[in-house]
Write a protein that holds these residues in place. Sequence first.
Motif, PDB file in Angstrom:
ATOM      1  N   PHE A   1      -7.854   5.070  -4.215  1.00 18.11           N
ATOM      2  CA  PHE A   1      -8.657   6.069  -3.505  1.00 18.11           C
ATOM      3  C   PHE A   1      -8.422   7.431  -4.155  1.00 18.11           C
ATOM      4  O   PHE A   1      -7.275   7.815  -4.403  1.00 18.11           O
TER       5      PHE A   1
ATOM      6  N   ARG B   1       0.846  -1.194   0.000  1.00 20.72           N
ATOM      7  CA  ARG B   1       0.000   0.000   0.000  1.00 20.72           C
ATOM      8  C   ARG B   1       0.881   1.245   0.000  1.00 20.72           C
ATOM      9  O   ARG B   1       1.886   1.302   0.709  1.00 20.72           O
TER      10      ARG B   1
ATOM     11  N   LYS C   1      -7.106  -1.572  -5.386  1.00 16.22           N
ATOM     12  CA  LYS C   1      -7.962  -0.471  -4.958  1.00 16.22           C
ATOM     13  C   LYS C   1      -7.230   0.846  -5.122  1.00 16.22           C
ATOM     14  O   LYS C   1      -6.030   0.934  -4.870  1.00 16.22           O
TER      15      LYS C   1
ATOM     16  N   GLU D   1     -13.476   3.786  -1.575  1.00 12.62           N
ATOM     17  CA  GLU D   1     -12.469   3.148  -2.411  1.00 12.62           C
ATOM     18  C   GLU D   1     -13.020   2.826  -3.787  1.00 12.62           C
ATOM     19  O   GLU D   1     -14.224   2.649  -3.978  1.00 12.62           O
TER      20      GLU D   1
END
Length: 273
Positions: free
Chosen positions: A218, A157, A216, A225
């Motif tokens: 954002f 991430r 995902k 999301e």
Amino acid sequence: MSPSFMTQSKRLSLIFATLLALCFSLFGSATVASTVPVSNTDMVSNNWSGQVFYGADGEYTRVEAEWNVPCIQPDPRNTSHKPEASSIWVGLGGVVNSNHLVQAGTTQDISYDAQGHAHTRYYAWFANQGFSNPRDKEDKKVLDETIVHCGDHMIARVEGPNSLYIRDVTQNRERGPVSAGPDSDQRTAELIVERPKRGGPSYLANFQQTTLSQCKVFSTKVRGELHLGQFAGIPTQWTMVIDRQHDPRPMVEVLPVRESDSSFTVKWLLSGL
């Protein structure tokens, strides 16, 4: 790594993406449509393949994905013993200005000693291309690096402007979140399989195929999301070729996005030998 790319009569895609982002900024948040298939190659690169989301400064606040570290074997045709490598990563920024690229991912590579013996290595890493002092030979501004194993299940991430996190689920180990270095411009979000540089493009290690799942993104334009199968800032598909000027044969095949698990698969085709 920063991208080396060109459009293939698709320069209009980037222009359209920019205009669309401008319209969203003028007229409010974008409405998330159901899905948009990503099946056509929009960009050709010497080193990147995968999916890239384009937007305005600060638009993308987070990107994440999961994958299994692929197992690789030395290519017997590589009699020159040139390095073989491939990387998988998520990142923010870097397409417009490579100094604004912040990444988290894994690399699998093969190096050869003076006797021609192959040595395979698997590792996870953080990188911020805004740093001015590279730590290793591949010109990657490495913040952190840890050994992983082929087959390990990874979660990575990147959160704006420079927060990095990676977890080896199989080994039950994690690094981060850590914030360090210059900020990403957050104009783009990337989900990439790469041919890393080793003093120049390496041969692409044969990873057979790899799937990035639970992808995902954002965005400040949409609440919550955005899964990869959803419309968001026009995701643009990139495909890696041996040499976009002299040998445009594709080194990988990027398969269409699967809506069921918000994933896509990249298949290895050529090493570049």
